[in-house]
Design a protein around this motif. Structure first.
Motif, mmCIF file in Angstrom:
data_model
loop_
_atom_site.group_PDB
_atom_site.id
_atom_site.type_symbol
_atom_site.label_atom_id
_atom_site.label_comp_id
_atom_site.label_asym_id
_atom_site.label_seq_id
_atom_site.Cartn_x
_atom_site.Cartn_y
_atom_site.Cartn_z
ATOM 1 N N ALA A 208 0.665 -1.363 -0.099
ATOM 2 C CA ALA A 208 0.132 0.058 0.017
ATOM 3 C C ALA A 208 0.845 1.229 0.165
ATOM 4 N N THR A 209 1.909 1.214 0.702
ATOM 5 C CA THR A 209 2.786 2.303 0.873
ATOM 6 C C THR A 209 3.478 2.294 -0.484
ATOM 7 N N ALA A 210 3.957 1.462 -1.193
ATOM 8 C CA ALA A 210 4.527 1.635 -2.378
ATOM 9 C C ALA A 210 3.485 2.217 -3.304
ATOM 10 N N GLN A 211 2.512 1.828 -3.362
ATOM 11 C CA GLN A 211 1.491 2.392 -4.200
ATOM 12 C C GLN A 211 0.932 3.522 -4.072
ATOM 13 N N SER A 212 1.153 4.113 -2.879
ATOM 14 C CA SER A 212 0.640 5.514 -2.480
ATOM 15 C C SER A 212 1.893 6.360 -3.046
ATOM 16 N N LEU A 213 3.009 6.016 -2.628
ATOM 17 C CA LEU A 213 4.224 6.936 -2.895
ATOM 18 C C LEU A 213 4.505 7.021 -4.341
ATOM 19 N N SER A 214 4.395 5.944 -5.098
ATOM 20 C CA SER A 214 4.672 6.074 -6.486
ATOM 21 C C SER A 214 3.716 6.985 -7.244
ATOM 22 N N LYS A 215 2.318 6.992 -6.865
ATOM 23 C CA LYS A 215 1.482 7.642 -7.447
ATOM 24 C C LYS A 215 1.755 9.239 -6.915
#
Length: 247
Positions: free
Chosen positions: A20-27
């Motif tokens: 979830a953190t990877a998804q959020s920060l990449s966005k």
């Protein structure tokens, strides 16, 4: 701290909080590299998110050295390390609990692996004008849960280490050290301990972004802020309340 246009490495990112953190920060415009020990799982996550990935068991010294070598060769601009990988054993202390073996595995992943990887990546982080280390601990870092006794030990140790390293790095580097303390989160790892009653991992991810952006060095997620305040007001009462009905 500005958490955009950064190169970020996240361990244990095949699912749950890390994913979830990877998804959020990449966005949010960052280049994110996800790390996991299960090759199939981490490759699938990377394909879903459109991110780079590295297969690595953070408890394996040779694999960690290979990861660091790859970072030094391909990601020289690494600015943020998020130590998220973790394991937990759900059990009670007592005769035949096999606490030694359980705690050994937990400490290898939750504490020793974090200490080693962080130290090995300090040189590349120090080269950035702005950098951060993010350690994911837990609400059990300041009072134990009797059903997660040695997991609680690991998070208490990592909390202490985080505080000491933060103070050390604040004197002569541009590296900021953040600690994230979630309460119960609904992940694969918590399904045997009532995880369905917890917060979604996306809440942790958003709290991480907001906390780092605001330079909040201890980031409390969910019930943790209340539990932390209760602990310092009356440690014994808070501990009993936290473990109500479990002992």
């Amino acid at each position: 701290m500005d958490l955009t246009n950064k190169t970020i490495l996240i361990t244990g990112a095949g699912s749950g909080i890390g994913f979830a953190t990877a998804q959020s920060l990449s966005k949010k415009g960052n280049k994110v590299i996800i790390v996991g020990r299960n090759a199939i799982k981490i490759e699938k996550a990377a394909a879903e998110l459109g991110l780079d990935f590295i297969v690595c068991d953070v408890t394996d010294e040779q694999q960690v050295l290979a990861l660091v070598s790859k970072v030094n060769a391909q990601y020289k601009d690494l600015a943020v390390l998020i130590n998220n990988a973790g394991v937990a054993s759900l059990y009670r202390l007592g005769e035949s609990a096999n606490a030694y073996e359980k705690s050994k595995q937990e400490f290898e992943t939750n504490y020793f692996a974090v200490v080693r990887l962080t130290e090995l990546l300090l040189p590349v982080l120090k080269n950035q004008s702005e950098a951060a280390i993010v350690n994911i601990t837990s609400n059990v870092s300041f009072h134990p849960l009797v059903l997660l006794p040695t997991y609680s030990d690991t998070k208490a140790a990592l909390h202490s280490h985080t505080v000491a390293l933060r103070l050390t790095l604040s004197r002569n580097t541009n590296i900021k050290l953040f600690e994230v303390m979630p309460s119960l989160i609904n992940t694969e790892a918590t399904k045997d301990m009532g995880g369905e009653n917890g917060l979604p991992p996306s809440v942790v991810a958003e709290n991480i972004f907001q906390g780092i952006t605001a330079d909040t060095y201890e980031i409390y997620v969910g019930e943790t802020a209340r539990q932390y305040a209760e602990h310092f007001e009356n440690p014994l009462s808070a501990l009993e309340k936290f473990n109500d009905g479990l002992y």
